[in-house]
Write a protein that holds these residues in place. Structure first.
Motif, PDB file in Angstrom:
ATOM      1  N   LEU A  53      82.701  46.216  49.008  1.00  0.00           N
ATOM      2  CA  LEU A  53      83.076  47.322  48.122  1.00  0.00           C
ATOM      3  C   LEU A  53      83.030  48.655  48.863  1.00  0.00           C
ATOM      4  O   LEU A  53      83.839  49.550  48.585  1.00  0.00           O
ATOM      5  N   THR A  54      82.111  48.798  49.803  1.00  0.00           N
ATOM      6  CA  THR A  54      82.052  50.017  50.613  1.00  0.00           C
ATOM      7  C   THR A  54      83.313  50.159  51.452  1.00  0.00           C
ATOM      8  O   THR A  54      83.915  51.238  51.531  1.00  0.00           O
ATOM      9  N   TYR A  57      86.153  51.078  49.162  1.00  0.00           N
ATOM     10  CA  TYR A  57      86.103  52.481  48.733  1.00  0.00           C
ATOM     11  C   TYR A  57      86.586  53.414  49.845  1.00  0.00           C
ATOM     12  O   TYR A  57      87.299  54.383  49.590  1.00  0.00           O
ATOM     13  N   GLY A  61      89.535  54.420  47.969  1.00  0.00           N
ATOM     14  CA  GLY A  61      88.982  55.475  47.135  1.00  0.00           C
ATOM     15  C   GLY A  61      88.643  55.047  45.718  1.00  0.00           C
ATOM     16  O   GLY A  61      88.110  53.968  45.481  1.00  0.00           O
ATOM     17  N   GLU A  62      89.009  55.892  44.758  1.00  0.00           N
ATOM     18  CA  GLU A  62      88.632  55.684  43.356  1.00  0.00           C
ATOM     19  C   GLU A  62      89.274  54.448  42.723  1.00  0.00           C
ATOM     20  O   GLU A  62      88.875  54.031  41.631  1.00  0.00           O
ATOM     21  N   VAL A  64      88.745  51.602  43.434  1.00  0.00           N
ATOM     22  CA  VAL A  64      87.685  50.594  43.345  1.00  0.00           C
ATOM     23  C   VAL A  64      87.171  50.457  41.912  1.00  0.00           C
ATOM     24  O   VAL A  64      86.800  49.362  41.460  1.00  0.00           O
ATOM     25  N   TRP A  65      87.159  51.566  41.156  1.00  0.00           N
ATOM     26  CA  TRP A  65      86.613  51.548  39.797  1.00  0.00           C
ATOM     27  C   TRP A  65      87.652  51.183  38.747  1.00  0.00           C
ATOM     28  O   TRP A  65      87.315  51.002  37.574  1.00  0.00           O
ATOM     29  N   ILE A 189      88.836  44.484  46.517  1.00  0.00           N
ATOM     30  CA  ILE A 189      88.177  44.956  45.300  1.00  0.00           C
ATOM     31  C   ILE A 189      87.716  43.785  44.436  1.00  0.00           C
ATOM     32  O   ILE A 189      86.581  43.765  43.943  1.00  0.00           O
TER      33      ILE A 189
END
Length: 299
Positions: A53-54, A57, A61-62, A64-65, A189
């Motif tokens: 996940l790092t 990201y 970037g965002e 991931v969410w 992801i």
């Protein structure tokens, strides 16, 4: 299109080979160094999930969410993390702990037959004669593998058989369930969240700080190999390959895993494989070869 297919084949063959090697390394940790299935499962999931996940990201970037922005997406990733990612790893390791890596891996590769039958049911068409014959061959092969053709004395424990067959169902779910998630969010992801969710869920059963085992330099190297090569790279490559070739073909090509696991187990642990076990192995792998010629309509 051809290049994409070749890439998919390379990815799944590489990932499956790493799975096979990782399984044998895990057997070393369980049977020689005294590590538990529970600890290795939760540790590899948590560490690999955070790392992946790092990386996702940093690169995306965002985004991931994004998987959490809808109820449907959130439910899918939670189910994938628990019933897919966690289940496929724990059942496989449990089969190794109660038996050995070669037997566990070969039993897990009843999954292509399960996947093919599921796809036939989903398309509302009866399985072809080829599929029926393949399933029969797989059942006979499994019988020979786990009994050595002797009902009086099983070649492996009942628990090893149970966990091995359970891992086949788990691998089937792992292969088929996240296809929509992969199309929407990509492999890094999906795999990263799946690992983290699986690891956090299993932490309630076995906290990661409850470490068992003999820590030596070889133990550390083995744990790192399982996490980096047998988890992050192998699981990412396997799911990424489903974006290039059909899921049913992915599970069939992954039959290279039992070959690598069996080869290493025989060399490293001197696992006895008699004539009946070898015939069973050949029959199971023959099932995969037969099913590989069946037309797949998923893509």
């Amino acid at each position: 299109m051809k290049d994409s297919r070749v890439l998919g084949i390379v990815l799944v063959l590489t990932g499956a080979t790493l799975w096979g090697v990782s399984g044998t390394v895990a057997q070393f940790l369980f049977q020689v160094k005294g590590f538990s299935t529970e600890w290795l499962t939760v540790a590899r999931l948590l560490v690999a999930g955070v790392i992946l996940l790092t990386i996702a990201y940093i690169k995306e970037g965002e985004k991931v969410w994004g998987v959490w922005t809808s109820k449907n997406g959130a439910l899918r990733i939670i189910l994938f993390g628990i019933l897919g990612m966690l289940a496929v790893q724990y059942t496989y390791f449990a089969a190794i702990e109660h038996g050995n890596a070669a037997t566990a891996t070969i039993l897990q590769y009843l999954a292509p037959a399960l996947i093919t039958c599921y796809l036939a049911l989903r398309s509302r068409r009866l399985p072809s004669f080829t599929i029926i014959i393949s399933v029969v061959i797989a059942i006979i092969g499994t019988f020979l593998l786990v009994t050595g053709a002797n009902l009086q004395s099983l070649s492996v424990s009942g628990w090893a058989v149970f966990w091995g067959v359970a891992s086949a169902f788990a691998l089937s779910f792992y292969t088929l369930q996240p296809l929509r998630l992969l199309a929407d969010w990509g492999s890094k992801i999906v795999v990263g969240w799946g690992m983290l969710i699986g690891g956090v869920s299993f932490s309630f059963i076995h906290p990661p700080w409850k470490v068992q085992g003999d820590w030596t330099l070889s133990s550390l190297a083995a744990v790192l190999f399982v996490i980096i090569f047998g988890t992050i790279i192998a699981f990412y490559f396997y799911l990424e390959s489903t974006t290039h070739i059909a899921a049913s073909k992915v599970s069939l090509l992954a039959s290279v895993e039992p070959l690598s696991a069996t080869f290493l187990s025989i060399l490293w642990f001197h696992i006895p494989f008699g004539l009946a076990e070898w015939i069973g192995t050949i029959l199971i792998l023959s099932t995969i070869t037969i099913l590989s010629i069946v037309k797949d309509d998923r893509k």
